[in-house]
Design a protein around this motif. Structure first.
Motif, PDB file in Angstrom:
ATOM      1  N   ASN A  55       0.641  -1.340  -0.074  1.00 52.55           N
ATOM      2  CA  ASN A  55       0.077   0.525  -0.306  1.00 52.55           C
ATOM      3  C   ASN A  55       0.907   1.117   0.110  1.00 52.55           C
ATOM      4  OD1 ASN A  55      -3.159  -0.040   0.481  1.00 52.55           O
ATOM      5  ND2 ASN A  55      -2.847  -1.986   1.066  1.00 52.55           N
ATOM      6  N   GLN A  92      -6.767   1.136  -4.942  1.00 52.49           N
ATOM      7  CA  GLN A  92      -8.495   1.335  -4.421  1.00 52.49           C
ATOM      8  C   GLN A  92      -7.983  -0.933  -3.523  1.00 52.49           C
ATOM      9  OE1 GLN A  92     -10.708   2.385  -2.193  1.00 52.49           O
ATOM     10  NE2 GLN A  92     -12.145   1.384  -1.944  1.00 52.49           N
ATOM     11  N   ARG A 121      -5.751  -1.504  -0.641  1.00 50.06           N
ATOM     12  CA  ARG A 121      -6.509  -1.180   0.627  1.00 50.06           C
ATOM     13  C   ARG A 121      -7.325  -2.106   0.913  1.00 50.06           C
ATOM     14  NH1 ARG A 121     -11.083   1.648   1.698  1.00 50.06           N
ATOM     15  NH2 ARG A 121     -10.636   3.558   3.563  1.00 50.06           N
TER      16      ARG A 121
END
Length: 266
Positions: A174, A238, A241
């Motif tokens: 990330n 995204q 995440r």
């Protein structure tokens, strides 16, 4: 160059617009390229660096100000690009440090494996030496050896350690995706997460069906992240995440044995 960064960004944005390539990912790359060329001239954390970022973001805002309240995606792309640009050199240092950590981790794993093998040999020799002992004595010795070999606490510690390492690798993926990491670097972290997840998985086979479904979700997210990365989609952030949240949700579950022990202690 520092004084002209706004002009350079606006020129590049205009060229991209004329060729029909002015998407958010392109905005991010334009800002990143312009900022990284200038950032090396300044000290990290200096006021000049902060002004550089503000100028870069301002250039994008001025170019798209007619969009009004719908400007969020372009502003986000400009901020991300600027941050990646100023952190590019520092990120290279982080990558080198991570490579050193991986090397040391591999060395540590090898030494631990060698230690475990030596312990297994010693236990086997003790077991062999006491074969001729009276049945009651031999039973006690075998029981002691099996207790050491099959230590539930040690198995649980290994599982928790592997889970922690898997989560940490996902966190690093990330961070790399968000702050300028190359696609190969992000993929390396995803592969590392898979490795540690597989280390924890054999000890998780007795988990409840609900946890098994979460485990399946994690596998799906790992695969989805790799696919998105291969296509170089902007959606990768995204997806990563969601992967992190899925891993956190799965790894907070405990073995049924843990719950039984908690009940007993109560």
């Amino acid at each position: 160059m520092p004084n002209n960064i706004k002009q350079q960004i606006q020129t590049d944005l205009q060229q991209a617009k004329e060729t029909g390539q002015l998407r958010t990912e392109r905005i991010r790359e334009i800002v990143k390229s312009a900022v990284s060329q200038v950032a090396s001239e300044f000290k990290q954390g200096s006021s000049e660096i902060r002004n550089l970022v503000k100028d870069a973001v301002s250039a994008v805002i001025e170019n798209f100000q007619e969009k009004g309240s719908e400007l969020k995606d372009e502003v986000t792309a400009s901020i991300e690009g600027a941050l990646e640009g100023i952190n590019s050199q520092r990120h290279e240092t982080i990558v080198k440090t991570q490579a050193d950590i991986k090397r040391l981790q591999a060395q540590l794993d090898g030494e631990e494996e060698q230690l475990q093998q030596e312990v297994d040999v010693i236990l086997a020799e003790i077991e062999e030496t006491n074969k001729e002992k009276p049945a009651s004595t031999k039973t006690a010795i075998d029981s002691a050896i099996n207790a050491i070999k099959d230590s539930e606490e040690m198995g649980l510690l290994k599982k928790r350690y592997a889970q922690l390492q898997a989560q940490l690798a996902i966190v690093r993926a990330n961070m790399a995706a968000r702050y300028g990491g190359r696609s190969m670097e992000v993929q390396d972290y995803l592969n590392e997460a898979k490795h540690w997840y597989n280390q924890a998985r054999p000890q998780a086979e007795t988990l409840a069906t609900q946890v098994g479904e979460k485990r399946s979700q994690l596998e799906d997210k790992l695969g989805e992240a790799g696919t998105s990365l291969a296509r170089k989609e902007y959606q990768i952030k995204q997806t990563l995440r969601e992967l992190l949240l899925t891993a956190a949700d799965l790894f907070k579950d405990k073995e049924p044995a843990d719950k039984e022990r908690e009940t007993i202690h109560k």
